[in-house]
Design a protein around this motif. Structure first.
Motif, PDB file in Angstrom:
ATOM      1  N   GLY A   1      39.862  15.642 -69.296  1.00  0.00           N
ATOM      2  CA  GLY A   1      39.976  16.815 -68.427  1.00  0.00           C
ATOM      3  C   GLY A   1      38.662  17.569 -68.339  1.00  0.00           C
ATOM      4  N   TYR A   2      37.989  17.732 -69.493  1.00  0.00           N
ATOM      5  CA  TYR A   2      36.695  18.413 -69.492  1.00  0.00           C
ATOM      6  C   TYR A   2      35.649  17.633 -68.694  1.00  0.00           C
ATOM      7  CZ  TYR A   2      38.146  21.682 -73.134  1.00  0.00           C
ATOM      8  OH  TYR A   2      38.774  22.663 -73.837  1.00  0.00           O
ATOM      9  N   SER A   3      35.645  16.325 -68.824  1.00  0.00           N
ATOM     10  CA  SER A   3      34.596  15.521 -68.183  1.00  0.00           C
ATOM     11  C   SER A   3      34.914  15.146 -66.744  1.00  0.00           C
ATOM     12  CB  SER A   3      34.332  14.256 -69.005  1.00  0.00           C
ATOM     13  OG  SER A   3      35.485  13.430 -69.011  1.00  0.00           O
ATOM     14  N   TYR A   4      36.092  15.480 -66.248  1.00  0.00           N
ATOM     15  CA  TYR A   4      36.497  15.070 -64.903  1.00  0.00           C
ATOM     16  C   TYR A   4      35.506  15.528 -63.833  1.00  0.00           C
ATOM     17  CZ  TYR A   4      39.045  14.814 -60.532  1.00  0.00           C
ATOM     18  OH  TYR A   4      39.394  14.557 -59.232  1.00  0.00           O
ATOM     19  N   PHE A   5      35.148  16.808 -63.841  1.00  0.00           N
ATOM     20  CA  PHE A   5      34.277  17.335 -62.799  1.00  0.00           C
ATOM     21  C   PHE A   5      32.849  16.820 -62.947  1.00  0.00           C
ATOM     22  CE2 PHE A   5      37.808  20.362 -62.901  1.00  0.00           C
ATOM     23  CZ  PHE A   5      38.206  20.281 -61.579  1.00  0.00           C
ATOM     24  N   LEU A   6      32.406  16.606 -64.179  1.00  0.00           N
ATOM     25  CA  LEU A   6      31.079  16.011 -64.388  1.00  0.00           C
ATOM     26  C   LEU A   6      31.030  14.592 -63.839  1.00  0.00           C
ATOM     27  CD1 LEU A   6      30.412  17.234 -68.043  1.00  0.00           C
ATOM     28  CD2 LEU A   6      29.450  18.152 -65.930  1.00  0.00           C
ATOM     29  N   GLU A   7      32.067  13.818 -64.120  1.00  0.00           N
ATOM     30  CA  GLU A   7      32.140  12.440 -63.618  1.00  0.00           C
ATOM     31  C   GLU A   7      32.250  12.404 -62.103  1.00  0.00           C
ATOM     32  OE1 GLU A   7      31.952   9.287 -64.968  1.00  0.00           O
ATOM     33  OE2 GLU A   7      31.115  10.423 -66.630  1.00  0.00           O
ATOM     34  N   LYS A   8      32.999  13.335 -61.561  1.00  0.00           N
ATOM     35  CA  LYS A   8      33.149  13.392 -60.107  1.00  0.00           C
ATOM     36  C   LYS A   8      31.805  13.707 -59.445  1.00  0.00           C
ATOM     37  CE  LYS A   8      35.916  15.487 -56.510  1.00  0.00           C
ATOM     38  NZ  LYS A   8      36.950  16.419 -56.156  1.00  0.00           N
ATOM     39  N   ALA A   9      31.053  14.633 -59.996  1.00  0.00           N
ATOM     40  CA  ALA A   9      29.727  14.974 -59.461  1.00  0.00           C
ATOM     41  C   ALA A   9      28.767  13.801 -59.612  1.00  0.00           C
ATOM     42  CB  ALA A   9      29.173  16.210 -60.169  1.00  0.00           C
ATOM     43  N   ARG A  10      28.823  13.100 -60.749  1.00  0.00           N
ATOM     44  CA  ARG A  10      27.962  11.942 -60.959  1.00  0.00           C
ATOM     45  C   ARG A  10      28.283  10.840 -59.950  1.00  0.00           C
ATOM     46  NH1 ARG A  10      28.224   7.205 -62.247  1.00  0.00           N
ATOM     47  NH2 ARG A  10      30.396   7.290 -62.853  1.00  0.00           N
TER      48      ARG A  10
ATOM     49  N   ARG B   1      26.984   7.853 -54.972  1.00  0.00           N
ATOM     50  CA  ARG B   1      27.362   7.464 -53.608  1.00  0.00           C
ATOM     51  C   ARG B   1      26.278   7.854 -52.606  1.00  0.00           C
ATOM     52  NH1 ARG B   1      29.032   9.575 -49.167  1.00  0.00           N
ATOM     53  NH2 ARG B   1      29.147  11.684 -50.012  1.00  0.00           N
ATOM     54  N   VAL B   2      25.746   9.072 -52.737  1.00  0.00           N
ATOM     55  CA  VAL B   2      24.681   9.535 -51.845  1.00  0.00           C
ATOM     56  C   VAL B   2      23.434   8.681 -52.037  1.00  0.00           C
ATOM     57  CG1 VAL B   2      23.105  11.474 -51.409  1.00  0.00           C
ATOM     58  CG2 VAL B   2      25.553  11.882 -51.637  1.00  0.00           C
ATOM     59  N   ARG B   3      23.109   8.350 -53.290  1.00  0.00           N
ATOM     60  CA  ARG B   3      21.932   7.516 -53.561  1.00  0.00           C
ATOM     61  C   ARG B   3      22.084   6.142 -52.907  1.00  0.00           C
ATOM     62  NH1 ARG B   3      20.264   3.529 -56.328  1.00  0.00           N
ATOM     63  NH2 ARG B   3      22.203   3.130 -57.419  1.00  0.00           N
ATOM     64  N   ARG B   4      23.283   5.551 -53.014  1.00  0.00           N
ATOM     65  CA  ARG B   4      23.535   4.242 -52.391  1.00  0.00           C
ATOM     66  C   ARG B   4      23.425   4.321 -50.878  1.00  0.00           C
ATOM     67  NH1 ARG B   4      27.788   3.931 -55.905  1.00  0.00           N
ATOM     68  NH2 ARG B   4      29.247   4.307 -54.221  1.00  0.00           N
ATOM     69  N   GLU B   5      23.957   5.389 -50.291  1.00  0.00           N
ATOM     70  CA  GLU B   5      23.883   5.546 -48.841  1.00  0.00           C
ATOM     71  C   GLU B   5      22.445   5.676 -48.372  1.00  0.00           C
ATOM     72  OE1 GLU B   5      26.376   8.811 -47.721  1.00  0.00           O
ATOM     73  OE2 GLU B   5      28.223   7.640 -47.958  1.00  0.00           O
ATOM     74  N   LYS B   6      21.631   6.440 -49.103  1.00  0.00           N
ATOM     75  CA  LYS B   6      20.213   6.578 -48.748  1.00  0.00           C
ATOM     76  C   LYS B   6      19.493   5.242 -48.873  1.00  0.00           C
ATOM     77  CE  LYS B   6      19.537  11.449 -49.814  1.00  0.00           C
ATOM     78  NZ  LYS B   6      18.855  12.419 -50.683  1.00  0.00           N
ATOM     79  N   ARG B   7      19.796   4.495 -49.937  1.00  0.00           N
ATOM     80  CA  ARG B   7      19.173   3.184 -50.125  1.00  0.00           C
ATOM     81  C   ARG B   7      19.551   2.246 -48.976  1.00  0.00           C
ATOM     82  NH1 ARG B   7      21.972   0.111 -54.300  1.00  0.00           N
ATOM     83  NH2 ARG B   7      23.130  -0.512 -52.476  1.00  0.00           N
ATOM     84  N   ASP B   8      20.818   2.252 -48.599  1.00  0.00           N
ATOM     85  CA  ASP B   8      21.265   1.405 -47.490  1.00  0.00           C
ATOM     86  C   ASP B   8      20.578   1.800 -46.183  1.00  0.00           C
ATOM     87  OD1 ASP B   8      22.876   0.111 -49.287  1.00  0.00           O
ATOM     88  OD2 ASP B   8      24.750   1.043 -48.592  1.00  0.00           O
TER      89      ASP B   8
END
Length: 119
Positions: free
Chosen positions: A72-81, A86-93
């Motif tokens: 529960g504590y790490s959920y939002f950190l993992e979601k942000a990561r 996803r953004v990094r992959r989209e930029k690379r593509d």
């Protein structure tokens, strides 16, 4: 990310974490973990327990309580990561597609020039 929550569940978990940070921390450091009352009639609390964001504990004098789990504590950190990834992959593509377009255009120009001067 193993924990999957819908929007109302995310809001409830965020509310509980924010409450805990506001009441159980000193200068941003968590001093102790909050225990919330177990309410079996609360659908959101039950769903969060089933998903693993919250856990129930039985205590002698207080009965059953609910605490936030490490997931529960790490959920939002993992979601942000995951969002950053996803953004990094989209930029690379996008960069790869732009490079392929430039390379394709260069090949067309070279082919045109070779056809014009060789023939």
């Amino acid at each position: 990310m193993s924990l999957v929550l819908n929007i109302p569940q995310e809001r409830e978990l965020r509310r509980l974490i924010d409450y805990e940070r506001a009441t159980c921390s000193v200068e941003g450091e968590l001093v102790y973990r909050c225990a919330f009352p177990f309410r079996p009639d609360d659908e959101l609390q039950t769903e969060l327990i089933e998903r693993g964001a919250l856990a129930t504990k039985t205590e002698g004098r207080r009965g059953t309580i609910v605490v936030i789990t490490s997931e529960g504590y790490s959920y939002f950190l993992e979601k942000a990561r995951a969002e950053r990834e996803r953004v990094r992959r989209e930029k690379r593509d996008a960069r790869l597609m732009a490079f392929a377009a430039v390379l394709g255009a260069a090949c067309v120009v070279v082919g045109f020039l070779l056809g014009r001067f060789v023939a």
